[in-house]
Structure formats: structure tokens, C-alpha cells
Write a protein that holds these residues in place. Structure first.
Motif, PDB file in Angstrom:
ATOM      1  N   SER A   1       0.868  -1.245   0.049  1.00 56.24           N
ATOM      2  CA  SER A   1      -0.124  -0.187  -0.095  1.00 56.24           C
ATOM      3  C   SER A   1       0.846   1.357   0.032  1.00 56.24           C
ATOM      4  N   THR A   2       2.166   1.060   0.419  1.00 55.11           N
ATOM      5  CA  THR A   2       3.013   2.272   0.226  1.00 55.11           C
ATOM      6  C   THR A   2       4.104   2.333  -0.775  1.00 55.11           C
ATOM      7  N   GLY A   3       3.784   1.429  -1.804  1.00 49.03           N
ATOM      8  CA  GLY A   3       4.687   1.361  -3.013  1.00 49.03           C
ATOM      9  C   GLY A   3       5.969   0.594  -3.281  1.00 49.03           C
ATOM     10  N   THR A   4       6.079  -0.168  -1.901  1.00 48.93           N
ATOM     11  CA  THR A   4       7.440  -0.959  -1.804  1.00 48.93           C
ATOM     12  C   THR A   4       6.905  -2.398  -2.222  1.00 48.93           C
ATOM     13  N   TYR A   5       6.992  -2.539  -3.967  1.00 46.16           N
ATOM     14  CA  TYR A   5       6.418  -3.647  -4.423  1.00 46.16           C
ATOM     15  C   TYR A   5       7.253  -4.769  -4.598  1.00 46.16           C
ATOM     16  N   MET A   6       8.694  -4.830  -4.831  1.00 47.22           N
ATOM     17  CA  MET A   6       9.351  -5.691  -4.978  1.00 47.22           C
ATOM     18  C   MET A   6       9.589  -6.518  -3.629  1.00 47.22           C
ATOM     19  N   GLU A   7       9.898  -5.632  -2.692  1.00 47.10           N
ATOM     20  CA  GLU A   7       9.973  -6.547  -1.150  1.00 47.10           C
ATOM     21  C   GLU A   7       8.731  -7.150  -0.963  1.00 47.10           C
ATOM     22  N   ALA A   8       7.581  -6.522  -1.130  1.00 47.98           N
ATOM     23  CA  ALA A   8       6.277  -7.255  -0.853  1.00 47.98           C
ATOM     24  C   ALA A   8       6.200  -8.654  -1.758  1.00 47.98           C
ATOM     25  N   LYS A   9       6.566  -8.557  -3.137  1.00 53.81           N
ATOM     26  CA  LYS A   9       6.455  -9.533  -3.794  1.00 53.81           C
ATOM     27  C   LYS A   9       7.304 -10.780  -3.638  1.00 53.81           C
TER      28      LYS A   9
END
Length: 283
Positions: free
Chosen positions: A78-86
Motif C-alpha cells: 500500500s506504500t509502493g514497496t512492491y518488489m520487497e512485498a512480492k
């Protein structure tokens, strides 16, 4: 005043951490700290979730470890840190998720792909992410109660996206009737209502509910907000430059405090535009 109240709650929890050093208590208190910080100070919320994962490993508690991972995936997404989340989502196997965390798993996954789709500038990737997000959304609908707040929120959003504005307003009426002004829930519901009126091209109503949402954000000491800078953008478009400038400067200070890079990027464009116009007006 409202920020001070939240700071006091956070300080009290930190003091409890120093008193109760048993691992189970530490996990519970850090969970409360995460909840206090997730819409207030992004980096602090991430830090407490990381600490909880360390506690869960020390306790050899796989459920707590998974719970903290899912919360972190949701926050990062939700805060745009997509790579780490994925990457974090990739190491979680669906078959290992216990029944009571299934909803959290679907929500975290849906948030990741929905947010990625909304920010992607590649239409093919955006379409793929949207399809994955929709599959997780359908899975969520299948396991939640039809009268639950989440079901109503998702149903309203689905109706709005499909331009079924009358239906969306009916659902929003029900949600609005079950909440109280000045709370985080009220801020979110009135924000959603403003989006419906944007779709209906009714700017006065859109401004009204953005204002209510903004005040509720402020009373809740929520720094991760969208209502006020959207309101500033709308006022700027209508020529109310001084008020737009005042709102966007305040909103920017809140965004900087929250410390999530995506939020800064989202509001930087309109901030620059309003700032330049305001200073030209002064000159």
C-alpha cells in the motif's frame, strides 16, 4: 493536539515494552505499536513488524511469523514497496496458511497486485496484475460474510468501478450510517463517497466529502491520507489558489512525516504546480 494524543499512546506502549520483556507480551505490544504507526509513521510500523518476525522466530511460532509477514506485505504494497512485498509473498505457500489467516493472505495478495496495476505504466503488465488482483478479490468475496464491513467496502468499490453509481451510493449510505464523524473509518468512507461524486461529475458534493474526510483524518492523526491533497487539487482547478496552497502545504508536511516514498511521488506534482502558481500570484 490530535498528533500529541497519538504520540502519548505510542509512548505509553513503548514504556510497557521496557517493563514487560517476556516475548509473548513483547509481540502483543509491538503489534499495538504497529497498529498505531501504520497510518501515522510508515518506517516505524515496518520496524515493529520486522521485530515481531524476530520474536516469532525466537518463540518458534510459525503462525505469528506468518501473521507478521502478511501484515508487512500489505503495508509495503500500500506504500509502493512492491518488489520487497512480492519477494516476501513468494516464500509463503498457500497450503501452509491456516484457515484463520486465509483472509489476511488474500487481502495482502490482492492489495499487492491491485496497487502494482494502478501504478504500472506498462499496459500489458497492468492488465496482468489487475487480473491476478481480481482473482484474489473473488476469493475474498467467497469467504467473508455478506454483512461485514469489508464485503460492503469491496461491493461499493466494485459498483463504482463499473459506474453503477446509484448502487455504490446505497452501499455507502449503509456504511456511513454505521460509523462516527472524526474516526479513521469515517475518513475512509467519506473519501470513497467523494470518488462516487467525482464519477457523477458533481464537484460540490465531491469537495464536501473530501473536506469531511480530511477533518476526520486530522482528528485521527492520520498522516497517510489522500483527501486533503485531492481537495487542494480540486480547489486549484477552480481558481481558489490561496486555499489550495494552504491545504497542499499542510498535506505535504504530513506526507513527509509519514515517510513513504510513493506518497511523496503521488503528491509532488500537484504540490509543485500549486506552489508555482501561488508564488506567481504573490509576485
Amino acid at each position: 493536539i490530535y498528533t500529541q494524543l497519538r504520540e502519548e499512546r505510542i509512548d505509553n506502549l513503548i514504556n510497557r515494552l521496557s517493563i514487560y520483556n517476556e516475548l509473548q507480551n513483547t509481540y502483543n505490544i509491538q503489534t499495538e505499536l504497529y497498529k498505531e504507526c501504520k497510518s501515522y509513521k510508515c518506517d516505524s510500523a515496518i520496524r515493529y513488524l520486522n521485530r515481531n518476525m524476530e520474536v516469532a522466530l525466537s518463540l518458534n511460532d510459525n503462525r505469528k511469523l506468518l501473521e507478521s509477514k502478511l501484515r508487512l506485505i500489505h503495508l509495503l504494497s500500500s506504500t509502493g514497496t512492491y518488489m520487497e512485498a512480492k519477494d516476501l509473498l513468494a516464500i509463503i505457500h498457500r497450503t501452509e496458511v491456516p484457515k484463520d489467516l486465509t483472509l489476511d493472505y488474500y487481502l495482502s495478495s490482492q492489495t499487492l497486485y491491485n496497487e502494482a496495476a494502478s501504478i504500472s505504466q506498462d499496459s500489458l503488465f497492468a492488465r496482468e496484475y489487475r487480473q491476478i488482483s481480481n482473482r484474489y478479490r473473488d476469493s475474498i468475496f467467497n469467504i467473508i460474510d455478506a454483512d461485514s464491513p469489508l464485503y460492503l467496502e469491496m461491493g461499493e468499490n466494485n459498483a463504482r468501478v463499473n459506474r453503477q453509481y446509484d448502487k455504490a451510493l446505497q452501499v455507502n449510505d449503509k456504511r456511513l450510517g454505521e460509523t462516527t464523524f472524526g474516526t479513521p473509518e469515517y475518513a475512509l468512507i467519506t473519501y470513497h463517497r467523494s470518488l462516487i461524486y467525482r464519477g457523477l461529475n458533481q464537484p460540490d458534493q465531491e469537495k464536501y466529502y473530501l473536506a469531511l474526510s480530511s477533518v476526520s483524518d486530522i482528528r485521527s492523526a492520520i498522516k497517510d491520507h489522500a483527501s486533503l491533497w485531492l481537495l487542494a487539487q480540486l480547489l486549484y482547478q477552480e481558481g481558489d489558489i490561496e486555499r489550495a496552497y494552504r491545504y497542499i502545504r499542510f498535506s505535504w508536511s504530513e506526507t513527509v512525516f509519514y515517510n513513504a516514498r510513493l506518497r511523496s511521488l503521488q503528491s509532488a506534482g500537484i504540490l509543485s504546480l500549486i506552489d508555482d502558481t501561488y508564488h506567481a500570484l504573490i509576485q
